[in-house]
Design an enzyme around this catalytic site. Structure first.
Site, mmCIF file in Angstrom:
data_model
loop_
_atom_site.group_PDB
_atom_site.id
_atom_site.type_symbol
_atom_site.label_atom_id
_atom_site.label_comp_id
_atom_site.label_asym_id
_atom_site.label_seq_id
_atom_site.Cartn_x
_atom_site.Cartn_y
_atom_site.Cartn_z
ATOM 1 N N HIS A 82 139.333 -43.636 101.621
ATOM 2 C CA HIS A 82 139.315 -44.058 103.020
ATOM 3 C C HIS A 82 139.543 -42.827 103.883
ATOM 4 O O HIS A 82 140.246 -41.907 103.484
ATOM 5 C CB HIS A 82 140.432 -45.080 103.265
ATOM 6 C CG HIS A 82 140.236 -45.882 104.510
ATOM 7 N ND1 HIS A 82 139.420 -46.987 104.558
ATOM 8 C CD2 HIS A 82 140.747 -45.737 105.769
ATOM 9 C CE1 HIS A 82 139.445 -47.490 105.788
ATOM 10 N NE2 HIS A 82 140.246 -46.740 106.538
ATOM 11 N N ASP A 161 145.705 -56.947 110.010
ATOM 12 C CA ASP A 161 145.176 -55.620 110.374
ATOM 13 C C ASP A 161 143.835 -55.760 111.086
ATOM 14 O O ASP A 161 143.565 -55.039 112.041
ATOM 15 C CB ASP A 161 145.025 -54.732 109.142
ATOM 16 C CG ASP A 161 144.332 -53.425 109.511
ATOM 17 O OD1 ASP A 161 144.876 -52.703 110.367
ATOM 18 O OD2 ASP A 161 143.241 -53.151 109.003
ATOM 19 N N ARG A 168 143.928 -52.554 118.937
ATOM 20 C CA ARG A 168 144.307 -51.144 119.151
ATOM 21 C C ARG A 168 143.149 -50.375 119.744
ATOM 22 O O ARG A 168 143.318 -49.538 120.626
ATOM 23 C CB ARG A 168 144.731 -50.497 117.815
ATOM 24 C CG ARG A 168 146.101 -50.930 117.342
ATOM 25 C CD ARG A 168 146.307 -50.548 115.881
ATOM 26 N NE ARG A 168 146.219 -49.141 115.659
ATOM 27 C CZ ARG A 168 145.719 -48.582 114.538
ATOM 28 N NH1 ARG A 168 145.281 -49.347 113.550
ATOM 29 N NH2 ARG A 168 145.669 -47.289 114.408
ATOM 30 N N SER A 183 147.800 -49.669 108.770
ATOM 31 C CA SER A 183 146.449 -50.244 108.836
ATOM 32 C C SER A 183 145.657 -49.864 107.589
ATOM 33 O O SER A 183 145.086 -50.731 106.902
ATOM 34 C CB SER A 183 145.747 -49.708 110.100
ATOM 35 O OG SER A 183 144.365 -49.914 110.044
ATOM 36 N N LYS A 187 144.939 -52.547 103.996
ATOM 37 C CA LYS A 187 143.583 -52.873 103.510
ATOM 38 C C LYS A 187 143.385 -52.392 102.084
ATOM 39 O O LYS A 187 142.825 -53.076 101.241
ATOM 40 C CB LYS A 187 142.531 -52.142 104.350
ATOM 41 C CG LYS A 187 142.173 -52.790 105.637
ATOM 42 C CD LYS A 187 140.935 -52.154 106.224
ATOM 43 C CE LYS A 187 141.172 -50.822 106.886
ATOM 44 N NZ LYS A 187 141.769 -50.852 108.200
HETATM 45 N N1 URA Z 1 141.212 -46.329 109.681
HETATM 46 C C1 URA Z 1 141.862 -47.507 109.583
HETATM 47 O O1 URA Z 1 141.528 -48.344 108.759
HETATM 48 N N2 URA Z 1 142.864 -47.740 110.429
HETATM 49 C C2 URA Z 1 143.263 -46.849 111.357
HETATM 50 O O2 URA Z 1 144.191 -47.138 112.067
HETATM 51 C C3 URA Z 1 142.594 -45.621 111.456
HETATM 52 C C4 URA Z 1 141.553 -45.378 110.596
#
Ligand code: URA
Length: 444
Positions: A82, A161, A168, A183, A187
């Protein structure tokens, strides 16, 4: 629970307990709080922060607001990657099929565009028919059959989230270390991973531009992963200028296909190999980074990664002809205009935030939670900082809906690309590697 009490406490610098975070996440998903109150809480967190325990509790609360993907019956470790978000960052689209083609399971759950940065899901949805909203059962079945899936959160995976992420984005509360860490990790932990590779961006286009803050974020996510039994490797990588050439949803899919065919821009290919190598080692497919890179290069050059991408597109309802004839399948902008340099010299900077906001202004991103995206628009940035260019040389292509959009895009490029007389110092693509054992400084 009265949310106003939590807002006031956080506003005044107090702590929110794990039980309160849990109740907050459940009740928010159930629609019990209006977005204006949650926005106020987010802003209070933005200014007051969360300590390590609160960040861990918020992560767990968001994770537990949904269900988890259980892949334990497949008998091998699932690994994901990620990124904290960038401009022109299309690496996930390349990496998921590439790493799966090397034999490691990749159940990838990605996000949408956030702030000035693009989102993998929005990019993939520029492929006609591509469905990022699979149920968990369908996602599990696809990982079993193809070794990889590329989906969004749906209502099942960390739904707290999902809602907070969109809020956000619309309330200028993205750039907070605990919120980013919770966040991403909520995930990722929902994927039932055996390991996670994170690309934490630094530089002008990163949510956290300073190296020290990026390292702090890296360490926060590593700590959460370790407490949950998920080893995390972080590469700190430069977002001082857009990654690759293409910036814009369909354009980035096209560039991803170039890399999957064994070509593509050097920085995009290099970052793909570096992150992919960490994934192969974490997944136990190879013993060391050198062997991992050779395997990845072979898989790109042999066409096996491209073939895996074709299978994934087809399995998720997309038009597989995108692989061979992207120009015929992906949406095309009506207006294309080149931007030429008005002077000779060295490219000093290509400001990623200006380009990212430019994509949004052209219609390729959201300005509100409900907005829809025009996948065809964006930029091809043809130069990098340090390049020597001549007067009249093309610096960028602008892809817009109409002449007014092309004008706007030209103004963005003019602001973003700064030319000067001196050759600027080069910024390394990958500056640090961080694990639970510590921080290594790299110079790649
Ligand atoms: N990627 C995410 O999943 N969340 C964030 O807050 C920033 C980048």
């Amino acid at each position: 629970m009265h949310l106003i009490d939590l807002i006031a406490r956080k506003r005044d610098g107090g702590r929110i307990s794990p039980d309160e975070w849990r109740t907050f996440a459940v009740d928010y998903v159930a629609g019990k709080f209006p977005d204006y109150q949650v926005a106020a809480l987010l802003m209070a967190v933005y200014f007051r922060g969360l300590d390590d325990e609160e960040t861990y509790a918020l992560t767990g609360a968001m994770l537990d607001s949904g269900v988890r993907l259980d892949l334990s019956h497949l008998g091998s470790a699932a690994i994901d990657k990620h990124s904290t978000g960038g401009v022109g960052d299309k690496i996930s689209i390349i990496l998921a099929p590439l790493v799966a083609a090397c034999g490691v399971l990749v159940p990838m759950i990605s996000g949408r565009a956030l702030g000035h940065t693009g989102g993998t899901l929005d990019k993939l949805e520029s492929i006609p028919g591509f469905n990022t909203r699979l149920s968990l059962d369908a996602a599990r079945a696809q990982v079993e059959r193809l070794g990889c899936v590329l989906i969004g959160q749906t209502g099942e995976i960390a739904p707290a989230d999902k809602k907070l992420y969109a809020l956000r984005d619309a309330t200028a509360t993205v750039e907070a270390i605990p919120l980013i860490a919770a966040s991403i990790m909520s995930k990722k932990l929902a994927e039932g991973l055996g390991g996670l590779v994170l690309d934490v961006k630094t530089g002008a286009g990163a949510f956290l531009p300073e190296t020290e803050r990026a390292l702090e974020l890296a360490q926060a996510m590593i700590a959460i992963g370790e407490r949950r039994g998920c080893p995390v490797v972080v590469l700190l990588t430069s977002m001082d200028h857009p990654l690759g050439v293409a910036c814009g949803n369909a354009l980035e899919v096209e560039e991803s296909l170039d890399v999957l065919r064994g070509g593509g821009p050097a920085d995009t290919r290099e970052l793909t190999l570096a992150l992919g190598a960490e994934m192969l080692v974490l997944g136990g497919a190879v013993d060391d980074i050198g062997e991992a890179r050779s395997r990845l290069e072979y898989t790109l050059n042999s066409g096996a990664a491209l073939q895996k991408f074709r299978q994934v597109v087809e399995a998720q309802g997309g038009d597989p002809r995108v692989v061979d004839t992207p120009g015929e399948v992906l949406p095309q902008a009506a207006e294309q205009r080149m931007f030429f340099s008005h002077r000779s010299g060295f490219v000093q900077r290509v400001e990623p935030r200006v380009i990212g906001r430019g994509v949004i202004a052209l219609g390729g991103g959201r300005t509100s939670m409900e907005a829809t995206i025009d996948a065809s628009v964006g930029f091809r940035i043809l130069v990098k900082p340090g390049d020597h260019i001549m007067r009249g040389q093309p610096l960028a292509a602008i892809l817009a809906r109409d002449a007014a959009g092309a004008e706007l895009g030209s103004a963005c490029v003019k602001e973003a690309i700064i030319i000067g007389d001196e050759e600027p110092a080069r910024v390394p693509l990958i500056s640090h590697r961080v694990t639970g054992r510590g921080v290594e400084t790299l110079t790649k």
